[in-house]
Design an enzyme around this catalytic site. Structure first.
Site, PDB file in Angstrom:
ATOM      1  N   LYS A 116      -8.371  56.603  76.098  1.00 58.72           N
ATOM      2  CA  LYS A 116      -8.339  56.816  74.651  1.00 58.72           C
ATOM      3  C   LYS A 116      -7.961  58.262  74.403  1.00 58.72           C
ATOM      4  O   LYS A 116      -8.644  59.184  74.845  1.00 58.72           O
ATOM      5  CB  LYS A 116      -9.700  56.515  74.038  1.00 58.72           C
ATOM      6  CG  LYS A 116      -9.737  56.776  72.537  1.00 58.72           C
ATOM      7  CD  LYS A 116     -11.019  56.312  71.903  1.00 58.72           C
ATOM      8  CE  LYS A 116     -11.002  56.579  70.408  1.00 58.72           C
ATOM      9  NZ  LYS A 116     -12.256  56.170  69.780  1.00 58.72           N
ATOM     10  N   ARG A 160     -10.213  56.595  60.055  1.00 60.06           N
ATOM     11  CA  ARG A 160     -11.316  57.479  59.661  1.00 60.06           C
ATOM     12  C   ARG A 160     -11.485  57.469  58.145  1.00 60.06           C
ATOM     13  O   ARG A 160     -12.594  57.640  57.648  1.00 60.06           O
ATOM     14  CB  ARG A 160     -11.103  58.887  60.218  1.00 60.06           C
ATOM     15  CG  ARG A 160     -11.187  58.894  61.752  1.00 60.06           C
ATOM     16  CD  ARG A 160     -10.926  60.262  62.366  1.00 60.06           C
ATOM     17  NE  ARG A 160     -10.812  60.181  63.822  1.00 60.06           N
ATOM     18  CZ  ARG A 160     -10.413  61.190  64.594  1.00 60.06           C
ATOM     19  NH1 ARG A 160     -10.090  62.347  64.050  1.00 60.06           N
ATOM     20  NH2 ARG A 160     -10.340  61.028  65.904  1.00 60.06           N
ATOM     21  N   LYS A 212     -11.854  65.935  68.630  1.00 60.83           N
ATOM     22  CA  LYS A 212     -12.479  65.135  69.676  1.00 60.83           C
ATOM     23  C   LYS A 212     -11.884  65.432  71.059  1.00 60.83           C
ATOM     24  O   LYS A 212     -11.981  64.625  71.978  1.00 60.83           O
ATOM     25  CB  LYS A 212     -12.375  63.651  69.314  1.00 60.83           C
ATOM     26  CG  LYS A 212     -13.106  63.291  68.003  1.00 60.83           C
ATOM     27  CD  LYS A 212     -13.218  61.779  67.781  1.00 60.83           C
ATOM     28  CE  LYS A 212     -14.058  61.461  66.543  1.00 60.83           C
ATOM     29  NZ  LYS A 212     -14.283  59.999  66.386  1.00 60.83           N
ATOM     30  N   GLU A 270      -9.846  57.650  84.916  1.00 58.43           N
ATOM     31  CA  GLU A 270     -10.701  56.895  83.998  1.00 58.43           C
ATOM     32  C   GLU A 270     -10.740  55.413  84.385  1.00 58.43           C
ATOM     33  O   GLU A 270     -11.790  54.776  84.355  1.00 58.43           O
ATOM     34  CB  GLU A 270     -10.184  57.033  82.556  1.00 58.43           C
ATOM     35  CG  GLU A 270     -10.323  58.428  81.961  1.00 58.43           C
ATOM     36  CD  GLU A 270     -11.766  58.779  81.559  1.00 58.43           C
ATOM     37  OE1 GLU A 270     -12.658  57.923  81.688  1.00 58.43           O
ATOM     38  OE2 GLU A 270     -11.986  59.919  81.121  1.00 58.43           O
ATOM     39  N   LYS A 308      -5.290  53.348  74.219  1.00 58.03           N
ATOM     40  CA  LYS A 308      -5.296  53.550  72.772  1.00 58.03           C
ATOM     41  C   LYS A 308      -4.857  54.950  72.431  1.00 58.03           C
ATOM     42  O   LYS A 308      -5.369  55.880  73.049  1.00 58.03           O
ATOM     43  CB  LYS A 308      -6.723  53.321  72.269  1.00 58.03           C
ATOM     44  CG  LYS A 308      -6.941  53.636  70.819  1.00 58.03           C
ATOM     45  CD  LYS A 308      -8.374  53.401  70.473  1.00 58.03           C
ATOM     46  CE  LYS A 308      -8.550  53.713  69.006  1.00 58.03           C
ATOM     47  NZ  LYS A 308      -9.921  53.663  68.608  1.00 58.03           N
ATOM     48  N   SER A 337      -4.595  52.295  63.605  1.00 54.26           N
ATOM     49  CA  SER A 337      -4.387  52.369  62.157  1.00 54.26           C
ATOM     50  C   SER A 337      -3.106  53.118  61.766  1.00 54.26           C
ATOM     51  O   SER A 337      -2.342  52.628  60.929  1.00 54.26           O
ATOM     52  CB  SER A 337      -5.604  53.029  61.499  1.00 54.26           C
ATOM     53  OG  SER A 337      -5.858  54.301  62.062  1.00 54.26           O
ATOM     54  N   TYR A 373      -3.992  45.510  63.475  1.00 52.30           N
ATOM     55  CA  TYR A 373      -4.192  45.183  62.059  1.00 52.30           C
ATOM     56  C   TYR A 373      -3.104  44.228  61.572  1.00 52.30           C
ATOM     57  O   TYR A 373      -3.192  43.694  60.473  1.00 52.30           O
ATOM     58  CB  TYR A 373      -4.211  46.474  61.224  1.00 52.30           C
ATOM     59  CG  TYR A 373      -5.290  47.414  61.708  1.00 52.30           C
ATOM     60  CD1 TYR A 373      -6.615  47.210  61.343  1.00 52.30           C
ATOM     61  CD2 TYR A 373      -4.999  48.452  62.599  1.00 52.30           C
ATOM     62  CE1 TYR A 373      -7.618  48.037  61.831  1.00 52.30           C
ATOM     63  CE2 TYR A 373      -5.992  49.280  63.092  1.00 52.30           C
ATOM     64  CZ  TYR A 373      -7.307  49.066  62.713  1.00 52.30           C
ATOM     65  OH  TYR A 373      -8.306  49.864  63.217  1.00 52.30           O
TER      66      TYR A 373
HETATM   67  C1  PBG Z   1     -14.432  55.457  66.917  1.00 51.14           C
HETATM   68  C2  PBG Z   1     -13.148  54.731  66.887  1.00 51.14           C
HETATM   69  C3  PBG Z   1     -11.937  55.220  66.376  1.00 51.14           C
HETATM   70  C4  PBG Z   1     -11.037  54.155  66.389  1.00 51.14           C
HETATM   71  C5  PBG Z   1     -11.708  53.059  66.941  1.00 51.14           C
HETATM   72  N1  PBG Z   1     -13.001  53.437  67.265  1.00 51.14           N
HETATM   73  C6  PBG Z   1     -11.586  56.528  65.788  1.00 51.14           C
HETATM   74  C7  PBG Z   1     -11.803  57.776  66.517  1.00 51.14           C
HETATM   75  O1  PBG Z   1     -12.013  57.823  67.720  1.00 51.14           O
HETATM   76  O2  PBG Z   1     -11.808  58.799  65.833  1.00 51.14           O
HETATM   77  C8  PBG Z   1      -9.631  54.234  65.872  1.00 51.14           C
HETATM   78  C9  PBG Z   1      -8.989  52.948  65.485  1.00 51.14           C
HETATM   79  C10 PBG Z   1      -7.776  53.067  64.644  1.00 51.14           C
HETATM   80  O3  PBG Z   1      -7.248  54.160  64.347  1.00 51.14           O
HETATM   81  O4  PBG Z   1      -7.282  52.006  64.250  1.00 51.14           O
HETATM   82  N2  PBG Z   1     -15.038  55.788  68.070  1.00 51.14           N
END
Ligand code: PBG
Length: 323
Positions: free
Chosen positions: A194, A204, A216, A232, A247, A273, A312
């Site tokens: 991720k 968010r 992050k 990982e 991701k 997203s 989505y």
């Molecule tokens: C939170 C989480 C996130 C997403 C899924 N779980 C956001 C982040 O890590 O800030 C993002 C999903 C998306 O953008 O569709 N832990």
């Protein structure tokens, strides 16, 4: 000329025959946003066509997706600021609306596959995935909270838990917690690779879960790194992950391919997203054909090696298949 590759492209029938990659509704997990209350359906401003639902309307939406052949759902809760604290306490309160909703959804649709999210951010007053102390994200202390959250979600009926927090050692720790509590059947889809990505912006907004300070980058991966994903993935498979996830998806197709070629567990990709919103926004302006851009992105994710796609677009894709 003996070889003319164009012969295999000469008609739709032949193109269909030689198609190397095919998408099916079975490939998809549909991420959905849950809010407390009744009769609520609020569009996410930065994600046209995607809504935050109260439980009653989410049940109707899930039913309509099941009728289209989508059988898997990843449900994310949006909590008001008043329910958030430093330790994400609400995440494992058995009376909290998210856990109650998971229970009700599983009772209503036992055949559906319900995935839940494990990370502190929707419940954290700091908006981070772990505990924040003096500007640092604590790893091992966070695991304990993730463990409680995981067991609570399993108790509510989750089929798959999705640790999206990127703390070290969490897959093994959560596997142990699940097993010790009798949930040997609950699967773990680990957010293995991720990345610290700009493409999570609209998500968010949907959850009001943006970090209150900083970013992050001390836990999510650096977009510059490919081979680090192997570290990982080694750990996650050793620790018992049932699926490895990459991701975002589109900017990381090489990572999907690398994991596919090196591991025998199914690979999932999260078409996040921002990847959704980019296509929607340009389609709204008439700058590109939204439907074709959607199909082309989804097929590229599968072609790269993903067995499972969180998107989505899942419902829109399923509707298109029915036509
Ligand atoms: C939170 C989480 C996130 C997403 C899924 N779980 C956001 C982040 O890590 O800030 C993002 C999903 C998306 O953008 O569709 N832990």
């Amino acid at each position: 000329m003996y070889r003319r590759p164009r012969r295999n492209r000469k008609s739709s029938a032949i193109r269909g025959m030689v198609e190397e990659t095919r998408l099916s509704v079975k490939d998809f997990i549909f991420p959905m946003f849950l809010i407390e209350g009744q009769n609520q359906k609020v569009e996410v401003a930065s994600m046209p066509g995607i809504f935050r639902y109260s439980l009653d309307l989410m049940i109707k939406e899930i039913e309509s997706c099941l009728n289209l052949g989508i059988v898997a759902f990843d449900i994310f809760p949006a909590y008001p600021e008043s329910k958030k604290d430093k330790y994400a306490t609400e995440s494992h309160n058995p009376e909290t609306f998210y856990l109650k909703a998971i229970q009700k959804i599983k009772e209503t649709f036992p055949e559906a596959c319900i995935m839940t999210d494990v990370a502190m951010d929707p419940y954290s007053s700091d908006g981070h995935d772990g505990i924040v102390e003096n500007g640092k994200i604590l790893n091992d202390e966070t695991l304990e909270i993730l463990g409680k959250m995981t067991v609570a979600q399993a108790q509510a009926g989750a089929d798959i838990i999705g640790p999206s927090d990127m703390m070290d050692g969490r897959v093994g720790y959560l596997r142990e917690q699940l097993d010790d509590n009798g949930f040997t059947d609950v699967s773990i889809m680990s957010y293995t690779a991720k990345y610290a990505s700009a493409f999570y912006g609209p998500f968010r907004d949907a959850l009001d879960s943006a970090p209150k300070w900083g970013d992050k980058k001390t836990y999510q991966m650096d977009p510059a790194n490919l081979h680090e994903a192997l570290i990982e993935a080694d750990l996650d498979t050793e620790e018992g992950a049932d699926f490895l996830m990459v991701k975002p998806a589109l900017a990381y197709l090489d990572v999907i391919r690398l994991l596919k070629e090196n591991y025998n567990v199914p690979i999932a990709a999260y078409n996040v997203s921002g990847e959704y919103s980019m296509i929607k926004a340009s389609a709204e302006r008439g700058w590109l054909d939204g439907e074709r851009a959607m199909l082309e992105s989804l097929i590229s994710i599968k072609r790269a090696g993903a067995n499972v796609i969180l998107s989505y677009f899942a419902k829109e894709f399923a509707e298109l298949q029915k036509k």
